[in-house]
Motif scaffolding. Structure first.
Motif, mmCIF file in Angstrom:
data_model
loop_
_atom_site.group_PDB
_atom_site.id
_atom_site.type_symbol
_atom_site.label_atom_id
_atom_site.label_comp_id
_atom_site.label_asym_id
_atom_site.label_seq_id
_atom_site.Cartn_x
_atom_site.Cartn_y
_atom_site.Cartn_z
ATOM 1 N N MET A 83 -6.325 -80.353 6.244
ATOM 2 C CA MET A 83 -6.767 -81.708 6.563
ATOM 3 C C MET A 83 -8.267 -81.713 6.836
ATOM 4 S SD MET A 83 -6.396 -84.942 6.986
ATOM 5 C CE MET A 83 -4.738 -85.513 7.299
ATOM 6 N N GLN A 84 -8.756 -80.719 7.584
ATOM 7 C CA GLN A 84 -10.190 -80.668 7.870
ATOM 8 C C GLN A 84 -11.000 -80.479 6.594
ATOM 9 O OE1 GLN A 84 -11.574 -81.295 11.030
ATOM 10 N NE2 GLN A 84 -13.303 -81.606 9.652
ATOM 11 N N ASP A 85 -10.508 -79.656 5.668
ATOM 12 C CA ASP A 85 -11.200 -79.489 4.381
ATOM 13 C C ASP A 85 -11.356 -80.841 3.680
ATOM 14 O OD1 ASP A 85 -11.317 -76.693 4.641
ATOM 15 O OD2 ASP A 85 -9.605 -76.343 3.307
ATOM 16 N N TRP A 86 -10.257 -81.607 3.628
ATOM 17 C CA TRP A 86 -10.311 -82.909 2.948
ATOM 18 C C TRP A 86 -11.228 -83.879 3.688
ATOM 19 C CZ3 TRP A 86 -9.474 -83.610 -1.856
ATOM 20 C CH2 TRP A 86 -8.495 -82.889 -2.545
ATOM 21 N N VAL A 87 -11.138 -83.921 5.009
ATOM 22 C CA VAL A 87 -12.011 -84.811 5.786
ATOM 23 C C VAL A 87 -13.474 -84.433 5.548
ATOM 24 C CG1 VAL A 87 -12.722 -85.465 8.135
ATOM 25 C CG2 VAL A 87 -10.288 -85.401 7.530
ATOM 26 N N ASN A 90 -0.888 -74.568 11.234
ATOM 27 C CA ASN A 90 -2.318 -74.248 11.272
ATOM 28 C C ASN A 90 -2.954 -74.400 9.893
ATOM 29 O OD1 ASN A 90 -1.009 -71.929 10.263
ATOM 30 N ND2 ASN A 90 -2.517 -70.547 11.181
ATOM 31 N N GLU A 91 -2.212 -74.105 8.844
ATOM 32 C CA GLU A 91 -2.725 -74.312 7.487
ATOM 33 C C GLU A 91 -2.862 -75.804 7.202
ATOM 34 O OE1 GLU A 91 -1.350 -73.818 2.858
ATOM 35 O OE2 GLU A 91 -0.501 -72.419 4.309
ATOM 36 N N MET A 92 -1.906 -76.584 7.659
ATOM 37 C CA MET A 92 -1.994 -78.040 7.453
ATOM 38 C C MET A 92 -3.210 -78.610 8.170
ATOM 39 S SD MET A 92 1.941 -79.346 7.518
ATOM 40 C CE MET A 92 1.454 -81.034 7.204
ATOM 41 N N ARG A 148 4.736 -84.898 8.262
ATOM 42 C CA ARG A 148 4.167 -83.783 9.021
ATOM 43 C C ARG A 148 2.647 -83.850 9.143
ATOM 44 N NH1 ARG A 148 5.456 -78.335 6.681
ATOM 45 N NH2 ARG A 148 4.464 -77.689 8.610
ATOM 46 N N VAL A 149 2.005 -84.624 8.302
ATOM 47 C CA VAL A 149 0.537 -84.660 8.267
ATOM 48 C C VAL A 149 0.001 -85.419 9.472
ATOM 49 C CG1 VAL A 149 -1.453 -85.519 6.962
ATOM 50 C CG2 VAL A 149 0.458 -84.448 5.752
ATOM 51 N N LYS A 150 -1.049 -84.851 10.073
ATOM 52 C CA LYS A 150 -1.671 -85.480 11.239
ATOM 53 C C LYS A 150 -3.186 -85.370 11.138
ATOM 54 C CE LYS A 150 2.048 -83.824 14.231
ATOM 55 N NZ LYS A 150 2.674 -82.888 13.341
ATOM 56 N N LEU A 151 -3.850 -86.388 11.598
ATOM 57 C CA LEU A 151 -5.292 -86.351 11.790
ATOM 58 C C LEU A 151 -5.566 -86.154 13.275
ATOM 59 C CD1 LEU A 151 -6.211 -89.397 9.593
ATOM 60 C CD2 LEU A 151 -7.347 -87.200 9.383
#
Length: 190
Positions: free
Chosen positions: A164-168, A158-160, A38-41
């Motif tokens: 992802m943006q937090d980690w990036v 939207n949370e995912m 499910r994870v996307k960049l």
């Protein structure tokens, strides 16, 4: 004390993402695989990560049994895979590597996942975990208390994306730290 030599030795025995996940029980592996799918960049995130010029060692203290790890670590794998070889991500089990994890408690406890971001010399740069701000906000909206989400608990898209943006952002922050490091600028002539 966590010296660069100590961290280098731990990194050397740590596992890349796929073998680490494979070290878990079959049910755990299924949760990790489902979330990873499910994870996307975004394209912009991918462009940013692939533009990195400094090497970052990312050592994640985790547990294949941990719901938060299932819902955080796949982001790290996608980030590392997109970084054009500039982020080397490895995992150690918190309980099997207590000699490391005991030095990295958060809020007085052995939380996971915890990610140590290290430069090319294994100097400590940053510690991130056990959850990003987006993840904490989402959990606070759903519950307040010590409960930990189950590995298969649903996570809204939207949370995912925000997580992802937090980690990036954290990896970008450390990359910029390394780009501006006098020691590394002298070494690399930039």
């Amino acid at each position: 004390m966590l010296t660069p030599d100590t961290l280098r030795a731990k990194f050397a025995v740590a596992l890349p993402y796929t073998p680490y996940v494979a070290s878990g029980k079959p049910g755990e592996q299924a949760h990790w695989a489902a979330f990873h799918a499910r994870v996307k960049l975004t394209e912009a995130q991918g462009d940013l990560l692939s533009s990195f010029t400094r090497h970052i060692h990312a050592l994640c203290i985790s547990g294949t049994w941990c719901g938060d790890c299932v819902q955080q670590c796949p982001f790290l794998d996608h980030i590392a895979r997109t970084s054009a070889g500039k982020i080397d991500l490895r995992f150690v089990d918190r309980d099997l590597h207590a000699d490391l994890s005991s030095h990295l408690t958060i809020c007085g406890g052995g939380r996971v996942p915890v990610v140590m971001l290290l430069n090319e010399d294994f100097d400590f740069c940053a510690l991130a975990g056990d959850r990003t701000l987006t993840r904490y906000r989402a959990l606070a909206d759903r519950m307040l208390g010590p409960a930990c989400p189950l590995p298969g608990a649903p996570v809204p898209e939207n949370e995912m994306a925000a997580t992802m943006q937090d980690w990036v952002d954290e990896f970008e922050r450390v990359h910029l730290m390394l780009r501006l490091s006098s020691k590394l600028r002298t070494r690399h002539g930039d």
